[in-house]
Design an enzyme around this catalytic site. Structure first.
Site, short mmCIF file in Angstrom:
data_model
loop_
_atom_site.label_atom_id
_atom_site.label_comp_id
_atom_site.label_asym_id
_atom_site.label_seq_id
_atom_site.Cartn_x
_atom_site.Cartn_y
_atom_site.Cartn_z
N ASP A 30 0.89 -1.24 0.09
CA ASP A 30 0.08 0.22 -0.20
C ASP A 30 0.84 1.49 -0.10
OD1 ASP A 30 -3.21 0.73 0.84
OD2 ASP A 30 -1.84 2.06 0.95
N HIS A 100 -10.28 -5.01 -2.99
CA HIS A 100 -9.00 -5.36 -2.62
C HIS A 100 -9.00 -5.73 -1.03
CE1 HIS A 100 -10.00 -0.90 -2.43
NE2 HIS A 100 -9.37 -0.82 -1.19
N HIS A 102 -7.09 -5.60 2.43
CA HIS A 102 -6.15 -5.05 3.09
C HIS A 102 -5.44 -5.99 3.95
CE1 HIS A 102 -6.93 -0.58 2.26
NE2 HIS A 102 -8.24 -1.04 2.01
P1 5GP Z 1 -9.67 1.64 0.30
O1 5GP Z 1 -9.82 2.84 1.11
O2 5GP Z 1 -10.37 1.56 -0.97
O3 5GP Z 1 -10.11 0.64 1.30
O4 5GP Z 1 -8.21 1.47 0.13
C1 5GP Z 1 -7.67 1.81 -1.23
C2 5GP Z 1 -6.01 1.62 -0.86
O5 5GP Z 1 -5.30 1.93 -1.83
C3 5GP Z 1 -5.63 2.75 0.22
O6 5GP Z 1 -4.91 2.22 1.33
C4 5GP Z 1 -4.45 3.90 -0.32
O7 5GP Z 1 -3.51 4.03 0.27
C5 5GP Z 1 -3.93 2.64 -1.60
N1 5GP Z 1 -3.66 3.34 -2.68
C6 5GP Z 1 -4.45 4.30 -3.59
N2 5GP Z 1 -3.48 4.37 -4.65
C7 5GP Z 1 -2.66 3.81 -4.53
C8 5GP Z 1 -1.42 3.57 -5.46
O8 5GP Z 1 -1.47 4.43 -6.40
N3 5GP Z 1 -0.48 2.91 -5.26
C9 5GP Z 1 -0.74 1.92 -4.18
N4 5GP Z 1 0.39 1.12 -3.94
N5 5GP Z 1 -1.60 1.91 -3.15
C10 5GP Z 1 -2.65 2.94 -3.52
#
Ligand code: 5GP
Length: 121
Positions: A30, A100, A102
């Site tokens: 992440d 995704h 985590h």
């Molecule tokens: P959500 O908030 O949708 O559950 O998690 C999305 C996750 O994707 C977040 O933890 C964020 O830091 C990660 N993320 C967003 N954009 C990118 C990116 O461009 N590269 C990587 N490696 N992680 C990302």
């Protein structure tokens, strides 16, 4: 089918620290880690939210957990433990609309994970 930043990572159009890849799934660190170890396991197939998981996707979603467990074993934190969670839609904290898992590890993780914004009276 809607593309997200994760589609670009799958297609290697933008870089990521990839930990695992097979024909069905990809795991990468992440970009904004919330624990000493924080990576994401995603299906290569675009599934927008948990609500969009179809019957034919059940084995694929199970595969994401299997990948998480393989990485946990290989990195040596399986026995110490970890959290593997998916957020769904706005109240779940989802910001990228491609499911995704985590995987958070490397320290004892608090529960509940966030302070509830609801006020109790
Ligand atoms: P959500 O908030 O949708 O559950 O998690 C999305 C996750 O994707 C977040 O933890 C964020 O830091 C990660 N993320 C967003 N954009 C990118 C990116 O461009 N590269 C990587 N490696 N992680 C990302």
């Amino acid at each position: 089918m809607s593309d997200t930043i994760f589609t670009k990572i799958i297609n290697k159009e933008i870089p990521a620290e990839i930990l695992y890849e097979d024909e069905l799934a990809l795991a990468f660190n992440d970009i904004n880690p919330q624990a000493p170890i924080h990576f994401l396991v995603i299906p290569k197939k675009t599934i927008i939210t948990i609500n969009d998981i179809e019957s034919e996707d059940k084995a694929l979603v199970g595969h994401l957990y299997w990948v998480a467990a393989q990485i946990a074993r290989d990195k040596g934190f399986a026995d110490d433990g970890y959290r593997a969670v998916m957020n769904c839609n706005e109240n779940g904290g989802q910001t990228v609309y491609h499911i995704h898992l985590h995987v958070l590890a490397g320290k004892p993780l608090g529960w509940p994970p966030y302070q509830d914004r609801l006020k109790t009276v």
